[in-house]
Design an enzyme around this catalytic site. Structure first.
Site, PDB file in Angstrom:
ATOM      1  N   LYS A  77       0.850  -1.206   0.000  1.00  0.00           N
ATOM      2  CA  LYS A  77       0.000   0.000   0.000  1.00  0.00           C
ATOM      3  C   LYS A  77       0.880   1.248   0.000  1.00  0.00           C
ATOM      4  O   LYS A  77       1.927   1.266   0.651  1.00  0.00           O
ATOM      5  CB  LYS A  77      -0.910  -0.043   1.233  1.00  0.00           C
ATOM      6  CG  LYS A  77      -1.980   1.047   1.284  1.00  0.00           C
ATOM      7  CD  LYS A  77      -2.887   0.857   2.501  1.00  0.00           C
ATOM      8  CE  LYS A  77      -3.972   1.912   2.602  1.00  0.00           C
ATOM      9  NZ  LYS A  77      -4.866   1.687   3.770  1.00  0.00           N
ATOM     10  N   SER A 152      -9.766   1.689   2.814  1.00  0.00           N
ATOM     11  CA  SER A 152      -8.892   2.470   1.953  1.00  0.00           C
ATOM     12  C   SER A 152      -7.828   1.638   1.233  1.00  0.00           C
ATOM     13  O   SER A 152      -7.220   2.110   0.289  1.00  0.00           O
ATOM     14  CB  SER A 152      -8.182   3.546   2.777  1.00  0.00           C
ATOM     15  OG  SER A 152      -7.353   2.930   3.760  1.00  0.00           O
ATOM     16  N   SER A 176      -9.965  -0.731   6.972  1.00  0.00           N
ATOM     17  CA  SER A 176      -9.380  -0.583   5.634  1.00  0.00           C
ATOM     18  C   SER A 176      -8.677  -1.796   5.048  1.00  0.00           C
ATOM     19  O   SER A 176      -8.288  -1.762   3.887  1.00  0.00           O
ATOM     20  CB  SER A 176      -8.417   0.597   5.617  1.00  0.00           C
ATOM     21  OG  SER A 176      -9.156   1.779   5.528  1.00  0.00           O
TER      22      SER A 176
HETATM   23  N1  GLN Z   1     -13.149   4.007   6.265  1.00  0.00           N
HETATM   24  C1  GLN Z   1     -12.607   4.422   7.513  1.00  0.00           C
HETATM   25  C2  GLN Z   1     -12.163   5.863   7.407  1.00  0.00           C
HETATM   26  O1  GLN Z   1     -12.428   6.455   6.432  1.00  0.00           O
HETATM   27  C3  GLN Z   1     -11.452   3.534   7.886  1.00  0.00           C
HETATM   28  C4  GLN Z   1     -10.254   3.802   7.085  1.00  0.00           C
HETATM   29  C5  GLN Z   1      -9.074   2.961   7.486  1.00  0.00           C
HETATM   30  O2  GLN Z   1      -9.216   1.919   8.120  1.00  0.00           O
HETATM   31  N2  GLN Z   1      -7.903   3.445   7.151  1.00  0.00           N
HETATM   32  O3  GLN Z   1     -11.567   6.404   8.283  1.00  0.00           O
END
Ligand code: GLN
Length: 483
Positions: A77, A152, A176
């Site tokens: 990532k 994400s 995410s």
């Molecule tokens: N979707 C959640 C957010 O927008 C979690 C994102 C994540 O786990 N990095 O914060």
């Protein structure tokens, strides 16, 4: 060859039926074929990957220092630092950032002999649930290109689902890793907070962030977790506990395992087909000998609100360092320092990141700190206590990973709250610092459904055992996205 799992490829590599160079070239050929549609990567490091593949082949030939990852193509990532290789976090503000060092887990992959294919697309600074917040371009779901891959870590999940990588690493602050794994029909694991070093992971919310594997099956998840777990003196939050051989936990047997089905995650707001699939998974596990009980974790109701105070508060502080002085983009043409800061941040950050910085700054400001930030910390403790109670009675808990299957591209971009609710089942786990894994448990309209298995702190082995048993006795993981 490219649709095989890491453990299958490991036996082909170690018996010299395939070379790492052949495998790596095959993965790049696949990328040439499908990447136009999927957009899983921000940066591809082909030359360096081929060099690493040749080095892995030399190691395999010599027959020493071979690890389960030697010669295997991995996607990383784009919020994990890679020395001299662009690390953007999906943001314009880091569009020219070349880290001077490797994240601990990246260095670990390299010394294990893995081949790094490239840097995977993501929501800007890992804020989002669809990868549509990437400043570069959205990633598409390989199962249906009109839907999102989740986020994400959408690029990492899509790369594995589309066979553009054998393995991938993602990060999980509120879901995410698990939510994109569910949407893309792969296995995603968020380890216990402290199990994996975060040194070199660009921080979003430091009390919640954790790195973990995205893989084609549960066995690969155990292998990759084993390679990245462990104490790191450069990360004071990493825990000094021995790393078990997670493959030993892959036992096809759940007899006497007590599993709590989280009843309040099977109510309103969860799609009927998702509920059906999760209940069917519970029945399948019962048939295999597990004891299933229903549990309620009432404070979950407050988890999303709690997270959206704490995570932005931490983010507003962590992201203060992006001011055009030391990292990335700097706005030109301003004569004074203050306006340079303003313009750099105005130009560099996207709308969701700005929204989080504003919410977080507000929640931390004098006069509101007690009402919001401190209150949220207290609710976080209640959520932890709910888990402690349930996991005092049960070995693991199960729930849907996400309330729906993958949604359409553009469907939730105008409504941040609707987007935030995608993480209703995953967020509580981060607030409690616990480990959890998502694996495929069905389909609806041709799109995968994810089952979440949550365990006690540092009991990844129990999760892996339940997941492995479920996987061995079902066929969901054998289905592939047809691109
Ligand atoms: N979707 C959640 C957010 O927008 C979690 C994102 C994540 O786990 N990095 O914060």
């Amino acid at each position: 060859m490219i649709n095989k799992s890491a453990h299958e490829l490991h036996s082909l590599l170690s018996s010299k039926r395939v070379s790492s160079l052949e495998l790596t070239e095959a993965v790049f050929a696949r990328i040439d074929q499908v990447e136009d549609k999927v957009k899983a990567y921000i940066t591809l490091t082909k030359e360096e990957a081929l060099r690493q593949a040749r080095a892995a082949d030399a190691r395999l030939k010599a027959g020493n220092n071979i690890t389960p990852l030697t010669g295997l193509p991995v996607a990383v990532k784009d919020n994990m630092c890679t020395q001299g290789v662009l690390t953007t976090c999906g943001s314009k503000i880091l569009n020219n950032y070349l880290p001077p060092y490797d994240a601990t887990i990246v260095a670990g992959l390299k010394s294990a002999g893995a081949v790094i294919i490239g840097k995977a697309n993501m929501d800007e600074f890992a804020m989002g649930s669809s990868t549509e917040n990437s400043a570069l371009y959205p990633t598409r779901n390989p199962w249906d290109l009109t839907t999102v891959p989740g986020g994400s870590s959408g690029g990492s999940a899509a790369a594995v689902a589309a066979d553009e990588a054998v393995l991938a690493l993602g990060s999980d602050t509120g879901g995410s890793i698990r939510q994109p794994a569910a949407f893309c029909g792969v296995v995603g694991m968020k380890p216990t907070y402290g199990r994996v070093s975060r040194f070199g992971l660009v921080a979003f919310a430091s009390s919640l962030d954790q790195i973990g594997p995205l893989t084609k099956d549960v066995t690969d998840s155990a292998i990759l977790l084993g390679a990245i777990a462990g104490h790191d003196e450069k990360d004071a939050t990493s825990v000094d506990l021995p790393v078990p051989d997670y493959r030993k936990a892959l036992i096809d047997d759940v007899k006497k395992v007590k599993i709590g089905l989280i009843s309040n995650l099977l109510g309103d707001g969860i799609a009927p087909e998702v509920k059906l699939a999760v209940k069917a998974a519970a029945e399948a596990l019962a048939k295999l000998g597990a004891e299933i009980v229903e549990v309620e974790l009432p404070s979950f109701e407050y988890a999303v609100s709690t997270y959206y105070l704490l995570a932005p508060a931490e983010a507003s502080s962590n992201l203060a360092r992006f001011d055009g002085v030391k990292y990335g983009h700097r706005s030109g043409g301003t004569k004074d320092l203050l306006n340079m800061y303003y313009n750099t941040r105005r130009e560099g950050f996207g709308p969701e990141v700005k929204r989080r910085i504003m919410i977080g700054t507000y929640a931390l400001s004098a006069g509101y700190y007690d009402a919001y930030y401190l209150k949220a910390l207290k609710v976080r403790t209640l959520i932890k206590q709910d888990f402690e109670k349930a996991l005092g009675k049960c070995d693991v808990l199960i729930s849907p990973t996400a309330p729906t299957v993958a949604f359409k591209v553009g469907e939730k971009t105008a409504d941040p709250l609707a987007m935030y609710l995608s993480d209703i089942a995953t967020i509580p786990v981060n607030l409690a610092g616990l480990p959890a894994l998502s694996l495929p448990c069905g389909f609806s309209g041709g799109l995968p459904i994810g089952l979440q298995i949550i365990g006690r702190a540092f009991a990844e082995e129990t999760i892996l055992r339940v997941a492995f048993t479920y996987e061995q006795n079902t066929k969901w993981h054998t289905q592939k996205a047809k691109l």
